[in-house]
Design a protein around this motif. Structure first.
Motif, PDB file in Angstrom:
ATOM      1  N   SER A 258      97.734  18.934   3.638  1.00  0.00           N
ATOM      2  CA  SER A 258      97.577  17.719   4.154  1.00  0.00           C
ATOM      3  C   SER A 258      96.581  16.677   3.228  1.00  0.00           C
ATOM      4  O   SER A 258      95.564  17.231   2.690  1.00  0.00           O
ATOM      5  N   SER A 264      92.854  15.737  -2.084  1.00  0.00           N
ATOM      6  CA  SER A 264      92.898  14.154  -2.388  1.00  0.00           C
ATOM      7  C   SER A 264      93.662  14.419  -3.884  1.00  0.00           C
ATOM      8  O   SER A 264      93.557  15.106  -4.676  1.00  0.00           O
ATOM      9  N   HIS A 278     103.710   8.397   1.431  1.00  0.00           N
ATOM     10  CA  HIS A 278     102.648   8.516   2.643  1.00  0.00           C
ATOM     11  C   HIS A 278     101.748   9.688   2.237  1.00  0.00           C
ATOM     12  O   HIS A 278     102.526  10.752   2.335  1.00  0.00           O
ATOM     13  N   PRO A 279     100.582   9.523   2.222  1.00  0.00           N
ATOM     14  CA  PRO A 279      99.741   8.298   2.144  1.00  0.00           C
ATOM     15  C   PRO A 279     100.022   7.609   0.856  1.00  0.00           C
ATOM     16  O   PRO A 279     100.214   8.587  -0.265  1.00  0.00           O
ATOM     17  N   ALA A 280      99.868   6.392   0.604  1.00  0.00           N
ATOM     18  CA  ALA A 280      99.879   5.613  -0.584  1.00  0.00           C
ATOM     19  C   ALA A 280      98.942   6.177  -1.453  1.00  0.00           C
ATOM     20  O   ALA A 280      97.787   6.567  -1.152  1.00  0.00           O
ATOM     21  N   THR A 282      96.115   6.159  -4.639  1.00  0.00           N
ATOM     22  CA  THR A 282      95.215   5.686  -5.193  1.00  0.00           C
ATOM     23  C   THR A 282      95.459   5.830  -6.710  1.00  0.00           C
ATOM     24  O   THR A 282      95.765   6.772  -7.114  1.00  0.00           O
ATOM     25  N   GLN A 321      93.695   3.517  -2.560  1.00  0.00           N
ATOM     26  CA  GLN A 321      94.727   3.424  -1.364  1.00  0.00           C
ATOM     27  C   GLN A 321      94.159   4.605  -0.653  1.00  0.00           C
ATOM     28  O   GLN A 321      93.153   4.869  -0.130  1.00  0.00           O
ATOM     29  N   GLU A 322      95.289   5.256   0.207  1.00  0.00           N
ATOM     30  CA  GLU A 322      94.798   6.406   1.261  1.00  0.00           C
ATOM     31  C   GLU A 322      94.785   7.761   0.630  1.00  0.00           C
ATOM     32  O   GLU A 322      94.468   8.773   1.773  1.00  0.00           O
ATOM     33  N   SER A 323      95.054   7.888  -0.538  1.00  0.00           N
ATOM     34  CA  SER A 323      95.200   9.519  -0.905  1.00  0.00           C
ATOM     35  C   SER A 323      94.005  10.138  -1.330  1.00  0.00           C
ATOM     36  O   SER A 323      93.965  11.265  -1.584  1.00  0.00           O
ATOM     37  N   ASP A 325      90.143  11.343   0.156  1.00  0.00           N
ATOM     38  CA  ASP A 325      89.290  11.322   1.211  1.00  0.00           C
ATOM     39  C   ASP A 325      88.035  10.994   1.057  1.00  0.00           C
ATOM     40  O   ASP A 325      87.280  11.077  -0.126  1.00  0.00           O
TER      41      ASP A 325
END
Length: 332
Positions: A258, A264, A278-280, A282, A321-323, A325
């Protein structure tokens, strides 16, 4: 003396009408097309559309050599070039080099034969052969994406891009990192971005970064990611381009990892697709369209004998972005 359609027809053993159809994109057999391509190239034949422009002191044609047509960066740059040339009354001829150094050299010679006023070259590497050819063709040559002291160039601040990315992921608590880059023969992407990231890593204690290499292809990046995950357990893989990052994301999904909780991933480029997945992702955004516009403006000035800044560095923009952690967040 320039060859005529009659000369080409005689050399090929075909009718003038066949040569005319070929030159105008009409229907001819594959065998005849190959023969005419070879003869027109070897004879240095200049079609009428180009010959007409030769009567003026200079043409309004600008040759653009791109590494590949399926590249987001190349497409955005070409769009910028085309829009600026249209505004200025110019036209663009595009040559796809297919990431082949020799084809880039051949393209420069071929475009010069077609009497373009100048050449915009998006090379992945600038060799002595590139420099000799640029001098031999006798027309302005402008580099985009790579720099060299002997040629005018528009470059991105790749070192700063790597530095921005490095500082961000390290501030997010990542200390066990894999950097998946490309060959250092590509100074911009392969060397300067990595050097920027390496500088950031040196600012943080207890940081382990291992450096790996791939090509620009997603398929090769997938294989490289498998090797990294088999022999190393990073919390983060920093990828030298967004395309490479997409390959890493694919491998992670296949393995049931995940993103970003298990792994990441970051990229460089700011491709549109990074907003869709998804996730978008970075990434660091590069102003490809603006570079195209500036390249067109610069080459037109050079063809007109005007002064142009020898090397111009374009800034980049970090985009979180979301990628990635945040390993500093308190555990629940």
């Amino acid at each position: 003396m320039n060859k005529t359609i009659s000369d080409i027809a005689q050399m090929a053993g075909v009718a003038k009408s066949t040569v005319s159809r070929y030159l105008n994109g009409g229907s001819v057999s594959a065998k005849t097309k190959q023969k005419l391509e070879r003869i027109t190239r070897e004879s240095g034949y200049v079609p009428n559309t180009f010959a007409q422009s030769l009567k003026a002191k200079r043409t309004n044609l600008i040759g653009t050599i791109v590494p590949r047509l399926d590249s987001f960066a190349a497409a955005q740059t070409m769009t910028g070039i085309d829009e600026e040339l249209r505004t200025s009354g110019g036209r663009m001829l595009v040559y796809n080099a297919g990431q082949d150094r020799q084809r880039e050299i051949e393209a420069m010679i071929d475009l010069a034969r077609q009497k373009v006023a100048g050449i915009i070259l998006m090379a992945t590497e600038v060799t002595e052969q590139h420099l000799r050819t640029a001098e031999a063709v006798g027309i302005p040559v402008l580099l985009v994406g790579q720099g060299h002291r002997e040629l005018h160039s528009l470059v991105y601040d790749d070192h700063r891009a790597g530095l921005l990315m490095g500082r961000h992921v390290l501030e997010m608590g990542h200390r066990r990192i894999a950097y998946l880059g490309v060959t250092e023969e590509d100074e911009a992407v392969g060397l300067h971005r990595k050097e920027g990231f390496r500088q950031a890593a040196a600012e943080y204690p207890n940081c382990e970064v291992r450096y790996f290499e791939s090509s620009f292809k997603i398929s090769d990046a997938r294989l490289a990611a498998e090797q990294i995950l088999d022999h190393y357990s990073p919390t983060l893989i920093v990828c030298a381009t967004d395309n490479i990052a997409l390959g890493v994301v694919k491998t992670a999904h296949i393995r049931g990892l995940s993103i970003p909780s298990d792994l990441s991933v970051t990229g460089f480029g700011g491709y549109e697709v990074t907003e869709i997945i998804h996730p978008a992702l970075t990434t660091v955004r590069f102003p490809y369209f603006e570079a195209g516009r500036l390249a067109a403006q610069s080459i037109l000035k050079l063809t007109a004998g005007q002064e142009v800044e020898h090397s111009r560095v374009l800034d980049v923009e970090f985009h979180s972005q979301e990628s990635v952690d945040n390993l500093n967040k308190p555990s629940v």
